[in-house]
Design an enzyme around this catalytic site. Sequence first.
Site, short mmCIF file in Angstrom:
data_model
loop_
_atom_site.label_atom_id
_atom_site.label_comp_id
_atom_site.label_asym_id
_atom_site.label_seq_id
_atom_site.Cartn_x
_atom_site.Cartn_y
_atom_site.Cartn_z
N ASN A 22 40.59 31.86 36.54
CA ASN A 22 41.58 31.07 37.28
C ASN A 22 42.90 30.94 36.53
O ASN A 22 42.91 30.97 35.30
CB ASN A 22 41.00 29.68 37.56
CG ASN A 22 40.15 29.68 38.81
OD1 ASN A 22 40.50 30.32 39.80
ND2 ASN A 22 39.03 28.97 38.77
N ARG B 66 31.25 27.51 50.33
CA ARG B 66 31.13 26.05 50.26
C ARG B 66 31.36 25.43 51.64
O ARG B 66 30.64 24.51 52.05
CB ARG B 66 32.15 25.48 49.26
CG ARG B 66 31.78 25.71 47.80
CD ARG B 66 32.93 25.33 46.86
NE ARG B 66 32.51 25.32 45.46
CZ ARG B 66 33.31 25.59 44.43
NH1 ARG B 66 34.59 25.89 44.64
NH2 ARG B 66 32.84 25.55 43.19
N HIS C 125 42.96 30.32 46.47
CA HIS C 125 41.69 29.74 46.00
C HIS C 125 42.05 28.43 45.31
O HIS C 125 42.68 28.43 44.26
CB HIS C 125 41.00 30.67 45.01
CG HIS C 125 39.84 30.04 44.29
ND1 HIS C 125 38.77 29.48 44.93
CD2 HIS C 125 39.60 29.87 42.97
CE1 HIS C 125 37.91 29.00 44.04
NE2 HIS C 125 38.40 29.22 42.84
N THR D 151 31.86 24.90 36.39
CA THR D 151 31.05 25.42 37.49
C THR D 151 30.54 26.80 37.07
O THR D 151 31.22 27.51 36.32
CB THR D 151 31.85 25.58 38.81
OG1 THR D 151 32.75 26.68 38.67
CG2 THR D 151 32.63 24.32 39.15
#
Length: 332
Positions: free
Chosen positions: A138, A169, A193, A248
């Site tokens: 990210n 999700r 995202h 995560t």
Amino acid sequence: MAALKDQLIVNLLKEEQVPQNKITVVGVGAVGMACAISILMKDLADELALVDVIEDKLKGEMMDLQHGSLFLKTPKIVSSKDYSVTANSKLVIITAGARQQEGESRLNLVQRNVNIFKFIIPNVVKYSPQCKLLIVSNPVDILTYVAWKISGFPKNRVIGSGCNLDSARFRYLMGERLGVHPLSCHGWVLGEHGDSSVPVWSGVNVAGVSLKSLNPQLGTDADKEQWKDVHKQVVDSAYEVIKLKGYTSWAIGLSVADLAESIMKNLRRVHPISTMIKGLYGIKEDVFLSVPCILGQNGISDVVKVTLTPDEEARLKKSADTLWGIQKELQF
């Protein structure tokens, strides 16, 4: 006296050991290892290579996976901090980079990770010039752009994991509300995202029945059932998981293995993943955002043209402007 092996086995031919379906994972943190185990469990590779800069951790992770070889069908698992170990990869998955801190936006990570990519990408390209690059680090949309620029690869071969997980999700949370398995709940989250992702309410359906046809207010403030909270939960969920367990890993690992399967098996499934979107939806800059893409052995071969409402299109454009604002300041 002949060695035991020679007494037991007669060799019939000298084989050249060139892997046919090699996958490399760069970065053996929580996300990289979740990707690795998910890929191994799906039998997608005949060789798995792991790369990282922390040598003890890297060797330990490799050995731990190798010790599970009896239960897997990937005959060769290797690792090194030297990128020669990645040679002849079909797919290289980049998960390396600075980790998002609690409360930190994905965009805040960006320059830290650009500097890391300046080292990683040329090394990957050197040893696997024909590979597909799958970027997971990210902020994924910006780093996919960075990887594309540094690699010199055509845009079809540089893919961002993008909104594949956001959409998963979304479908999970939708399924929880309806009591239906996520596979039978259809809905797409597109764009960036992260915080400015766009849920496409017009396409949300179960068995072809549009939820918006049953509840015209779906996804708006006027909706009595507040379905827009489902998307809010999608946006908040990573932050919540990070707050609770520190990072995560499992869901993103499974999501990446899902993308790897489409590439390695040339499935041509449609995924919401990050691709160069210039020329679509009135976007004029070199930005990468998630749209539905057909994914196969050559990477992204086609893009599905989604009909967006003017509001959805405006939100996509705003995401693009935000990302471009950051990209044009990057040093590389």
